[in-house]
Motif scaffolding. Structure first.
Motif, PDB file in Angstrom:
ATOM      1  N   TYR A 289       1.128  -0.062  -3.569  1.00  0.00           N
ATOM      2  CA  TYR A 289       0.667  -0.873  -4.677  1.00  0.00           C
ATOM      3  C   TYR A 289      -0.358  -0.279  -5.562  1.00  0.00           C
ATOM      4  N   LEU A 290      -0.126   0.127  -6.764  1.00  0.00           N
ATOM      5  CA  LEU A 290      -1.167   0.703  -7.665  1.00  0.00           C
ATOM      6  C   LEU A 290      -1.943  -0.420  -8.472  1.00  0.00           C
ATOM      7  N   GLU A 291      -1.395  -1.600  -8.669  1.00  0.00           N
ATOM      8  CA  GLU A 291      -2.222  -2.748  -9.145  1.00  0.00           C
ATOM      9  C   GLU A 291      -1.718  -3.766  -8.530  1.00  0.00           C
ATOM     10  N   PRO A 292      -2.348  -4.996  -7.816  1.00  0.00           N
ATOM     11  CA  PRO A 292      -3.771  -4.898  -7.971  1.00  0.00           C
ATOM     12  C   PRO A 292      -3.989  -3.778  -6.942  1.00  0.00           C
ATOM     13  N   ARG A 293      -5.418  -3.303  -7.160  1.00  0.00           N
ATOM     14  CA  ARG A 293      -5.622  -2.223  -6.318  1.00  0.00           C
ATOM     15  C   ARG A 293      -6.357  -2.635  -4.993  1.00  0.00           C
ATOM     16  N   ARG A 294      -6.295  -1.505  -4.013  1.00  0.00           N
ATOM     17  CA  ARG A 294      -6.719  -1.880  -2.829  1.00  0.00           C
ATOM     18  C   ARG A 294      -7.644  -0.643  -2.366  1.00  0.00           C
ATOM     19  N   ASN A 295      -8.299  -0.867  -1.533  1.00  0.00           N
ATOM     20  CA  ASN A 295      -9.091   0.197  -0.920  1.00  0.00           C
ATOM     21  C   ASN A 295      -9.104   0.118   0.510  1.00  0.00           C
ATOM     22  N   PRO A 296      -8.375   1.186   1.172  1.00  0.00           N
ATOM     23  CA  PRO A 296      -7.609   2.176   0.867  1.00  0.00           C
ATOM     24  C   PRO A 296      -6.378   1.542   0.246  1.00  0.00           C
ATOM     25  N   PRO A 297      -5.594   2.304  -0.482  1.00  0.00           N
ATOM     26  CA  PRO A 297      -4.310   1.702  -1.256  1.00  0.00           C
ATOM     27  C   PRO A 297      -3.305   1.178  -0.130  1.00  0.00           C
ATOM     28  N   LEU A 298      -2.768   0.122  -0.388  1.00  0.00           N
ATOM     29  CA  LEU A 298      -1.756  -0.799   0.297  1.00  0.00           C
ATOM     30  C   LEU A 298      -0.470  -0.004   0.346  1.00  0.00           C
ATOM     31  N   LEU A 299       0.051   0.536   1.199  1.00  0.00           N
ATOM     32  CA  LEU A 299       1.053   1.165   1.682  1.00  0.00           C
ATOM     33  C   LEU A 299       2.397   0.330   2.430  1.00  0.00           C
TER      34      LEU A 299
ATOM     35  N   SER B 243       4.906 -12.139   7.412  1.00  0.00           N
ATOM     36  CA  SER B 243       3.364 -12.383   6.717  1.00  0.00           C
ATOM     37  C   SER B 243       3.428 -12.805   5.329  1.00  0.00           C
ATOM     38  N   PRO B 244       3.189 -13.830   4.676  1.00  0.00           N
ATOM     39  CA  PRO B 244       3.295 -13.991   3.154  1.00  0.00           C
ATOM     40  C   PRO B 244       2.317 -13.212   2.547  1.00  0.00           C
ATOM     41  N   TYR B 245       1.256 -12.672   3.159  1.00  0.00           N
ATOM     42  CA  TYR B 245       0.378 -11.890   2.256  1.00  0.00           C
ATOM     43  C   TYR B 245       0.875 -10.767   1.732  1.00  0.00           C
ATOM     44  N   TYR B 246       1.793 -10.024   2.310  1.00  0.00           N
ATOM     45  CA  TYR B 246       2.395  -8.828   1.909  1.00  0.00           C
ATOM     46  C   TYR B 246       3.468  -8.901   0.809  1.00  0.00           C
ATOM     47  N   SER B 247       3.800 -10.086   0.218  1.00  0.00           N
ATOM     48  CA  SER B 247       4.683 -10.337  -0.857  1.00  0.00           C
ATOM     49  C   SER B 247       4.275 -10.124  -2.093  1.00  0.00           C
ATOM     50  N   ALA B 248       4.818  -9.624  -3.083  1.00  0.00           N
ATOM     51  CA  ALA B 248       4.232  -9.360  -4.351  1.00  0.00           C
ATOM     52  C   ALA B 248       3.829 -10.612  -5.264  1.00  0.00           C
ATOM     53  N   HIS B 249       4.380 -11.531  -4.770  1.00  0.00           N
ATOM     54  CA  HIS B 249       4.062 -12.965  -5.371  1.00  0.00           C
ATOM     55  C   HIS B 249       2.667 -13.342  -5.090  1.00  0.00           C
ATOM     56  N   THR B 250       2.201 -13.296  -3.622  1.00  0.00           N
ATOM     57  CA  THR B 250       1.011 -13.665  -3.101  1.00  0.00           C
ATOM     58  C   THR B 250       0.002 -12.540  -3.665  1.00  0.00           C
ATOM     59  N   LEU B 251       0.473 -11.211  -3.751  1.00  0.00           N
ATOM     60  CA  LEU B 251      -0.669 -10.223  -4.071  1.00  0.00           C
ATOM     61  C   LEU B 251      -0.908 -10.406  -5.627  1.00  0.00           C
ATOM     62  N   SER B 252      -0.128 -10.960  -6.433  1.00  0.00           N
ATOM     63  CA  SER B 252      -0.302 -11.176  -7.955  1.00  0.00           C
ATOM     64  C   SER B 252      -1.187 -12.277  -8.302  1.00  0.00           C
ATOM     65  N   GLN B 253      -1.824 -12.970  -7.387  1.00  0.00           N
ATOM     66  CA  GLN B 253      -2.707 -14.151  -7.355  1.00  0.00           C
ATOM     67  C   GLN B 253      -3.941 -13.588  -7.808  1.00  0.00           C
ATOM     68  N   LYS B 254      -4.331 -14.136  -9.096  1.00  0.00           N
ATOM     69  CA  LYS B 254      -5.811 -13.703  -9.278  1.00  0.00           C
ATOM     70  C   LYS B 254      -6.805 -14.372  -8.640  1.00  0.00           C
ATOM     71  N   PRO B 255      -7.901 -13.724  -7.951  1.00  0.00           N
ATOM     72  CA  PRO B 255      -9.095 -14.375  -7.082  1.00  0.00           C
ATOM     73  C   PRO B 255      -9.791 -15.356  -7.753  1.00  0.00           C
ATOM     74  N   THR B 256     -10.137 -16.571  -7.192  1.00  0.00           N
ATOM     75  CA  THR B 256     -10.810 -17.474  -7.710  1.00  0.00           C
ATOM     76  C   THR B 256     -12.087 -17.480  -7.157  1.00  0.00           C
ATOM     77  N   GLY B 257     -13.150 -18.151  -7.683  1.00  0.00           N
ATOM     78  CA  GLY B 257     -14.292 -18.438  -7.434  1.00  0.00           C
ATOM     79  C   GLY B 257     -14.724 -18.836  -5.948  1.00  0.00           C
ATOM     80  N   ASP B 258     -13.652 -19.295  -5.218  1.00  0.00           N
ATOM     81  CA  ASP B 258     -13.841 -19.662  -3.697  1.00  0.00           C
ATOM     82  C   ASP B 258     -13.382 -18.527  -2.937  1.00  0.00           C
ATOM     83  N   SER B 259     -12.573 -17.518  -3.447  1.00  0.00           N
ATOM     84  CA  SER B 259     -12.093 -16.346  -2.679  1.00  0.00           C
ATOM     85  C   SER B 259     -13.198 -15.619  -2.088  1.00  0.00           C
TER      86      SER B 259
END
Length: 458
Positions: free
Chosen positions: A400-410, A442-458
């Protein structure tokens, strides 16, 4: 090393330039698939210049996808193209000649009934010739197998003419007046039966808010049978009927193509692992058909007043456009030189109890038009994907190049048979792929989930 790469790129450009300058092929020249029989070597290092060459050779295949009205050709073309690209093929499509002419102001003229068919047949012939030459050049320069995928073939024209008229058309455009010779131009023909025959509830005259076909169901079935008869006699003429779901129909096409092209059989599902690091060394033997692409996926939210997707009134569950920038075919991941771009639109809807996924190829202009409707609560997902077959097992590395993670998500996707009951674990993955854990559920690792922009509560 950079000078060597520059030399290779210049050599490729020279081959393509010289190929495209050649005159149109004469009758019978270059009309069937070719095999340049170039030697292929195993992959040793991701930095090796001559690495990653697969086992399928550099053959160039000519395949036809045809069928009656509302058979699902557009979705099938997009799905097949993506599948073959994933498996290390260079793929070029030949668009339907009649649609090409319609889009440029040339239509059926009743006073000269055969004039339009002359234009369709000669356009189809010329497009096939030029694109086939390009495929041959790419197969040579990239040392990979290639497929020219035709949206209908020349023999489709027979369905709109009497036998006498068809012979007249072939003579007029300089093609052999022998239907067997016309069929021999292609390695295989895949006929998708109209939805009017066996899937009547899905037959429609509308597409993207426009009327694109005028046949009533009975007329669609009649035309479908004429098309089947036109191609009858080809040794690889496959009829795809409406049995089961539309997804079953698509899987049948891909399964047939796997058998034809020598790809390990599909009907598979991905098992997903997190990957500790990107491999730097690959096995010298057993690894085939490597390709590398950048994928950019943008989720779409169309406003209610939009005319861009009014195929029916069903609200889509998910819609996205995707750009694919193919960097390498049959080479090591470090050699990113091609930059071949293709674009698709994918839409998932529920129709009754059946989930329907439709996919179609887009032009760059259409793709950019859809980007205006990017979902404001989601980010564009950008991935670097490396795909290859190792010991007849298909693997896909996703960074995943975007959204960026540190370390990168592989991530690593391992494609296993749909009927495989054994749960794949870390010990089942080849050692050169250092995986961490199985995250398939795990639903966390789907592109659809990872595309979600962070909200104020995140």
């Amino acid at each position: 090393q950079l000078q060597r790469l520059a030399g290779e790129l210049n050599a490729t450009k020279s081959i393509l330039t010289e190929t495209l300058r050649r005159p149109i092929l004469s009758k019978g020249e270059g009309l069937s698939s070719l095999d340049f029989k170039q030697p292929r070597s195993g992959l040793v290092s991701s930095n090796s210049i001559s690495a990653g060459l697969g086992a399928l050779g550099t053959r160039v295949w000519k395949l036809v996808l045809t069928g009656g009205p509302c058979a699902g050709k557009s979705t099938a073309l997009a799905r097949v193209k993506n599948f073959l690209q994933n498996h290390g093929f260079f793929v070029a499509t030949v668009s339907e000649a009649a649609t090409f002419l319609h889009n440029n102001g040339i239509h059926f003229y009743p006073k000269e009934a055969l004039m339009f068919q002359h234009a369709v047949t000669s356009t189809q012939r010329d497009h096939e010739t030029r694109i086939f030459r390009f495929c041959c050049a790419m197969a040579r320069s990239e040392n990979c197998p290639a497929v020219m995928l035709c949206d209908r073939g020349l023999q489709d024209g027979r369905s709109y003419c009497s036998e006498e008229e068809w012979m007249s058309v072939l003579k007029h455009v300089g093609l052999p007046q022998n239907e067997d010779e016309i069929r021999k131009r292609y390695d295989a023909v895949f006929h998708m039966v109209t939805a009017a025959n066996g899937a009547e509830e899905f037959y429609t005259k509308m597409e993207n808010g426009k009327q694109v076909r005028y046949e009533e169901p009975a007329q669609a079935i009649e035309l479908d049978m004429k098309l089947q008869n036109a191609w009858r006699g080809h040794p690889r003429h496959y009829i795809l009927k409406n049995k089961g779901t539309f997804e079953d129909k698509l899987k049948s096409i891909i399964s047939l193509m796997c058998s034809l092209l020598g790809i390990p059989q599909t009907k598979k599902r991905p098992v997903k692992f997190t990957l500790k690091r990107m491999p730097t060394v690959f096995p010298a033997h057993g690894l085939d058909n490597m390709s590398r692409s950048i994928f950019e996926k943008t989720y779409i939210k169309l406003p209610p007043e939009s005319n861009m997707d009014k195929k029916n009134e069903v609200e889509p569950l998910m819609m996205f456009v995707r750009a694919r920038i193919q960097q390498t075919i049959g080479r090591a991941p470090a050699e990113s030189t091609l930059g071949i771009k293709s674009f698709i639109l994918k839409c998932t809807k529920m129709e009754g109890s059946q989930k329907i996924e439709s996919t179609r190829n887009l032009s760059r202009r259409e793709y950019e038009e859809y980007l205006r409707f990017a979902d404001p609560v989601r980010m564009t997902v950008r991935q670097d994907r490396i795909q290859f077959t190792y010991e007849n097992q298909f693997y896909e590395i996703v960074e995943y190049l975007e959204p960026r993670r540190n370390p990168p998500l592989l991530l690593l996707n391992v494609y296993v048979g749909e009927d495989t009951k054994k749960k794949l674990g870390v010990p089942d993955v080849p050692k050169f792929l250092e995986v961490d854990e199985n995250v398939t559920e795990s639903p966390y690792y789907s592109a659809h989930t990872l595309s979600q922009k962070p909200t104020g509560d995140s």
